[in-house]
Design a protein around this motif. Structure first.
Motif, PDB file in Angstrom:
ATOM      1  N   THR A 173     -14.058  22.587 -11.179  1.00  0.00           N
ATOM      2  CA  THR A 173     -13.399  21.587 -10.851  1.00  0.00           C
ATOM      3  C   THR A 173     -13.740  20.931  -9.766  1.00  0.00           C
ATOM      4  O   THR A 173     -14.139  19.494  -9.486  1.00  0.00           O
ATOM      5  CB  THR A 173     -11.716  21.755 -10.513  1.00  0.00           C
ATOM      6  N   PHE A 174     -14.033  21.411  -8.518  1.00  0.00           N
ATOM      7  CA  PHE A 174     -14.653  20.935  -7.353  1.00  0.00           C
ATOM      8  C   PHE A 174     -16.175  20.304  -7.861  1.00  0.00           C
ATOM      9  O   PHE A 174     -16.279  19.305  -7.223  1.00  0.00           O
ATOM     10  CB  PHE A 174     -14.970  22.110  -6.355  1.00  0.00           C
ATOM     11  N   ARG A 175     -17.040  20.974  -8.621  1.00  0.00           N
ATOM     12  CA  ARG A 175     -18.370  20.528  -8.824  1.00  0.00           C
ATOM     13  C   ARG A 175     -18.065  18.940  -9.889  1.00  0.00           C
ATOM     14  O   ARG A 175     -18.889  17.998  -9.494  1.00  0.00           O
ATOM     15  CB  ARG A 175     -18.964  21.553  -9.570  1.00  0.00           C
ATOM     16  N   ALA A 176     -17.076  19.027 -10.549  1.00  0.00           N
ATOM     17  CA  ALA A 176     -16.705  18.032 -11.478  1.00  0.00           C
ATOM     18  C   ALA A 176     -16.228  16.542 -10.469  1.00  0.00           C
ATOM     19  O   ALA A 176     -16.709  15.529 -10.699  1.00  0.00           O
ATOM     20  CB  ALA A 176     -15.520  17.965 -12.426  1.00  0.00           C
ATOM     21  N   GLN A 177     -15.420  16.911  -9.343  1.00  0.00           N
ATOM     22  CA  GLN A 177     -14.989  16.339  -8.451  1.00  0.00           C
ATOM     23  C   GLN A 177     -16.233  15.455  -7.689  1.00  0.00           C
ATOM     24  O   GLN A 177     -16.364  14.304  -7.452  1.00  0.00           O
ATOM     25  CB  GLN A 177     -14.100  16.557  -7.616  1.00  0.00           C
ATOM     26  N   THR A 178     -17.345  16.355  -7.504  1.00  0.00           N
ATOM     27  CA  THR A 178     -18.472  16.172  -6.720  1.00  0.00           C
ATOM     28  C   THR A 178     -19.431  15.021  -7.474  1.00  0.00           C
ATOM     29  O   THR A 178     -19.589  13.971  -6.977  1.00  0.00           O
ATOM     30  CB  THR A 178     -19.428  17.305  -6.352  1.00  0.00           C
ATOM     31  N   ILE A 179     -19.261  15.305  -8.765  1.00  0.00           N
ATOM     32  CA  ILE A 179     -20.002  14.364  -9.722  1.00  0.00           C
ATOM     33  C   ILE A 179     -19.477  12.815  -9.613  1.00  0.00           C
ATOM     34  O   ILE A 179     -20.165  12.049  -9.543  1.00  0.00           O
ATOM     35  CB  ILE A 179     -20.378  14.967 -11.041  1.00  0.00           C
ATOM     36  N   TYR A 180     -18.171  12.802 -10.017  1.00  0.00           N
ATOM     37  CA  TYR A 180     -17.414  11.530 -10.295  1.00  0.00           C
ATOM     38  C   TYR A 180     -17.265  10.902  -8.850  1.00  0.00           C
ATOM     39  O   TYR A 180     -16.944   9.851  -8.990  1.00  0.00           O
ATOM     40  CB  TYR A 180     -16.308  11.661 -11.121  1.00  0.00           C
ATOM     41  N   ALA A 181     -17.464  11.407  -7.538  1.00  0.00           N
ATOM     42  CA  ALA A 181     -17.295  10.861  -6.467  1.00  0.00           C
ATOM     43  C   ALA A 181     -18.512  10.259  -6.124  1.00  0.00           C
ATOM     44  O   ALA A 181     -18.599   8.982  -5.637  1.00  0.00           O
ATOM     45  CB  ALA A 181     -17.091  12.142  -5.510  1.00  0.00           C
ATOM     46  N   GLN A 182     -19.646  10.608  -6.648  1.00  0.00           N
ATOM     47  CA  GLN A 182     -20.949   9.873  -6.690  1.00  0.00           C
ATOM     48  C   GLN A 182     -21.131   9.059  -7.718  1.00  0.00           C
ATOM     49  O   GLN A 182     -21.907   7.863  -7.589  1.00  0.00           O
ATOM     50  CB  GLN A 182     -21.972  10.940  -6.630  1.00  0.00           C
ATOM     51  N   LYS A 183     -20.669   9.329  -8.950  1.00  0.00           N
ATOM     52  CA  LYS A 183     -20.640   8.231  -9.837  1.00  0.00           C
ATOM     53  C   LYS A 183     -19.408   8.112 -10.347  1.00  0.00           C
ATOM     54  O   LYS A 183     -18.914   8.799 -11.561  1.00  0.00           O
ATOM     55  CB  LYS A 183     -21.733   8.740 -11.099  1.00  0.00           C
ATOM     56  N   PRO A 184     -18.526   6.980 -10.043  1.00  0.00           N
ATOM     57  CA  PRO A 184     -17.064   6.693 -10.547  1.00  0.00           C
ATOM     58  C   PRO A 184     -16.951   6.482 -11.926  1.00  0.00           C
ATOM     59  O   PRO A 184     -15.792   6.843 -12.573  1.00  0.00           O
ATOM     60  CB  PRO A 184     -16.752   5.830  -9.502  1.00  0.00           C
TER      61      PRO A 184
END
Length: 218
Positions: A173-184
């Protein structure tokens, strides 16, 4: 379509799978430890060993009624204040184990109580000691009854690992948040992928539980 392809690029999927492995690692260790510790605590509560069982029962009841997030906060931010320092992975595992041990303790105690009382009386009247009765008579029957609630608790544990994002455990979940934080624009694809990964993981655990349930009933 282009955004979907970018969201599900091999780099992102590999990044997520690395997080999924962290989720699995924390879950497996926590499940193993909490099953052993919870079983011991449940047996102690069942045997009514005077003040000792009462103290154990009080601690179990307190932990069961606390939010898991609070326990995670305490292990990561509180314990260092008294000189106990642990990394993110260890803090999460300890917190999950403490919480799940209390939950499993109640499942085990209830499972043993569900065994007909005549089984206990018959074993004791035939010369078996209480530990022998528990090991050979009560627990084998109790664990058969406990498989469904135990599996449900283990599934909840796996899902609850996502709470550790608050202390930056690099799980899925943390890694998914990291991805969409960079690419909304990747937020919806990441939610879909998270749902799929959690479903596959928890469905596998549920199926394993059903398999063992059928084997024990056979």
């Amino acid at each position: 379509m282009q955004e979907l392809i970018q969201a599900y690029s091999w780099i992102n999927l590999r990044f997520l799978l690395m997080g999924l492995w962290v989720t699995i690692e924390v879950s497996v260790i926590s499940i193993g430890l909490s099953f052993v510790i919870g079983s011991l605590l449940g047996i102690i509560r069942y045997m009514k060993l005077g003040w000792f069982s009462k103290i154990v029962g009080f601690i179990v009841d307190v932990i069961r009624n606390l939010p898991l997030l609070l326990i995670i906060f305490f292990t990561y931010f509180g314990l260092p204040k008294i000189g106990i320092h642990m990394g993110v992975m260890m803090s999460t595992t300890v917190a999950m184990t403490i919480f799940e041990s209390a939950m499993i303790a109640e499942i085990v105690r209830s499972g043993i109580l569900a065994v007909p009382k005549g089984q206990l009386e018959g074993a004791l009247s035939n010369g078996l000691t209480m530990p022998e009765t528990l090991w050979h008579i009560l627990l084998p029957q109790a664990y058969k009854k406990m498989i469904p609630p135990l599996v449900s608790q283990f599934v909840s544990l796996i899902k609850d690992t996502s709470l550790a994002t608050i202390i930056m455990l690099p799980e899925v979940t943390f890694r998914a948040q990291t991805i969409y934080a960079q690419k909304p624009q990747a937020i919806i694809p990441m939610f879909i992928m998270l749902a799929l990964l959690y479903f596959v993981l928890n469905f596998t655990v549920s199926q394993l539980g059903s398999y063992f349930d059928r084997r024990m009933e056979a």
